[in-house]
Design a protein around this motif. Structure first.
Motif, PDB file in Angstrom:
ATOM      1  N   THR A  84       6.247   3.169  -0.459  1.00  0.00           N
ATOM      2  CA  THR A  84       5.067   3.248   0.408  1.00  0.00           C
ATOM      3  C   THR A  84       3.786   3.345  -0.416  1.00  0.00           C
ATOM      4  OG1 THR A  84       6.350   4.344   2.155  1.00  0.00           O
ATOM      5  CG2 THR A  84       3.952   4.571   2.236  1.00  0.00           C
ATOM      6  N   SER A  85       3.843   4.126  -1.499  1.00  0.00           N
ATOM      7  CA  SER A  85       2.683   4.269  -2.375  1.00  0.00           C
ATOM      8  C   SER A  85       2.316   2.944  -3.032  1.00  0.00           C
ATOM      9  CB  SER A  85       2.973   5.328  -3.452  1.00  0.00           C
ATOM     10  OG  SER A  85       1.895   5.427  -4.349  1.00  0.00           O
ATOM     11  N   SER A 127       0.698   0.680  -0.439  1.00  0.00           N
ATOM     12  CA  SER A 127      -0.651   1.132  -0.107  1.00  0.00           C
ATOM     13  C   SER A 127      -1.642   0.716  -1.197  1.00  0.00           C
ATOM     14  CB  SER A 127      -0.659   2.656   0.053  1.00  0.00           C
ATOM     15  OG  SER A 127      -1.968   3.125   0.284  1.00  0.00           O
ATOM     16  N   THR A 180      -2.331  -3.012  -0.917  1.00  0.00           N
ATOM     17  CA  THR A 180      -3.236  -3.315   0.195  1.00  0.00           C
ATOM     18  C   THR A 180      -4.679  -3.066  -0.197  1.00  0.00           C
ATOM     19  OG1 THR A 180      -1.541  -2.764   1.840  1.00  0.00           O
ATOM     20  CG2 THR A 180      -3.837  -2.733   2.575  1.00  0.00           C
ATOM     21  N   GLU A 181      -4.929  -1.951  -0.896  1.00  0.00           N
ATOM     22  CA  GLU A 181      -6.284  -1.621  -1.324  1.00  0.00           C
ATOM     23  C   GLU A 181      -6.805  -2.625  -2.348  1.00  0.00           C
ATOM     24  OE1 GLU A 181      -9.959   0.331  -1.954  1.00  0.00           O
ATOM     25  OE2 GLU A 181      -8.528   0.175  -0.296  1.00  0.00           O
TER      26      GLU A 181
END
Length: 346
Positions: A53-54, A57, A60-61
């Motif tokens: 998940t990290s 994320s 995505t950023e």
């Protein structure tokens, strides 16, 4: 001896349940063979799902930053195009006015050319990209430059001329103005209107502060150009002087003084604009460098994510083939069970 009996219904339900389970697994495997990742990563990875998940994320950023950089780069590229055109206007003014010095017949040409230059400078500095005025500084929602003709700029020029000489520029008395007097007016009365607060009062609605963009996780930069740049002011001043004073009934000496002043401001304006272009070029290089860094980071995270949730496509395909065989066998068994009846043995 006691004989155990198994109901046909129970056999049928057992086969049907097994088939349904295999069909559900087949659907999951078919999804995985298409996507190349686990259908339920949390179930497979357990505690490491937080790590996955990290990574996602962060990706995505980083992708959001590359998209933002694309928008910023597009606006800066358009700014460069506009400044190229403004530099061309500077060159045209220098050449056209230079040819007119000492030539009374060139007056109408200068008036026409300088008026066209004012209109084009205004239009260029009001350029929009995606509904954003790229020369507005922080005021991106409104046109930064007002029209000169019929506007506050023209009124301010006329007021300054009348206030300094005691008569309007259209008055026949203007023919008595000397070259030295004209130079004094231009340098000490008119120029400060463009270089000081008069620029904002008469022409510009832009802010000196420009838009700032975050182009990397910890990197920010100015991402636009303000219409209040010195080069733009000087270029507009040059065109205004030519337009207003070449239409006035001045002596050749006073008009040539105005022409030389306009040429000087056009040249210095062009040089300032070139300097602004160089500064924007440095920002564009920074964005390009950041995009390369971001792309590299995205590639690394993509590999790490793939290592966590990626699958062996060959293994999945083999498992699908086995499941299809088992499901076909289950269908055949179910069909045999459905045909079982005590009536067949009476």
């Amino acid at each position: 001896m006691k004989i155990q009996h198994t109901a046909t219904y129970s056999l049928f339900n057992a086969a049907r349940s097994a088939t349904a389970s295999m069909q559900a697994e087949l659907a999951r495997l078919q999804e995985e063979v298409v996507t190349g990742v686990h259908a339920d990563s949390g179930l497979v990875l357990g505690a490491r799902s937080e790590e996955l998940t990290s990574f996602k994320s962060d990706m995505t950023e980083l992708k959001r930053l590359t998209d933002t950089n694309g928008v910023v780069a597009s606006r800066l590229d358009m700014s460069q195009t506009v400044m190229d055109k403004l530099n061309a206007i500077s060159d045209d003014l220098v050449n056209t006015i230079g040819l007119s010095l000492g030539d009374e017949m060139q007056r109408p040409v200068i008036v026409t050319e300088s008026e066209a230059a004012i209109e084009e400078i205004t239009s260029l500095l009001n350029t929009q990209v995606g509904g954003v005025h790229i020369f507005g500084g922080l005021n991106t929602g409104n046109s930064p430059i007002a029209d000169h003709v019929g506007g506050a700029g023209e009124a301010a020029f006329n007021a300054a001329f009348t206030g300094h000489f005691g008569f309007a520029k259209t008055d026949p008395a203007a023919a008595a103005i000397t070259g030295a007097q004209m130079t004094d007016f231009l340098e000490n009365v008119l120029a400060p209107q463009f270089e000081g607060a008069g620029w904002a009062a008469n022409y510009s609605g832009a802010t000196d502060e420009v838009v700032t963009a975050r182009i990397g996780p910890n990197v920010t930069t100015g991402a636009s150009v303000s219409a209040n740049e010195q080069g733009f002011r000087q270029l507009m001043l040059s065109a205004v002087v030519a337009r207003e004073l070449y239409s006035a009934p001045l002596s050749q000496e006073a008009r040539d003084s105005a022409g030389l002043f306009a040429i000087t401001k056009a040249k210095s304006g062009g040089a300032e604009i070139t300097g602004t272009q160089a500064r924007v070029g440095l920002i564009e290089n920074r964005i390009e460098g950041q995009n390369k860094t971001l792309t590299g980071q995205i590639d690394v995270l993509t590999k790490l994510t793939g290592n966590l949730e990626g699958l062996d496509q060959y293994e999945i395909t083999t498992r699908i083939t086995q499941l299809l065989t088992q499901i076909e066998a289950s269908y055949a068994t179910t069909s045999r069970i459905q045909q079982m009846s005590i009536l067949r043995y009476l």
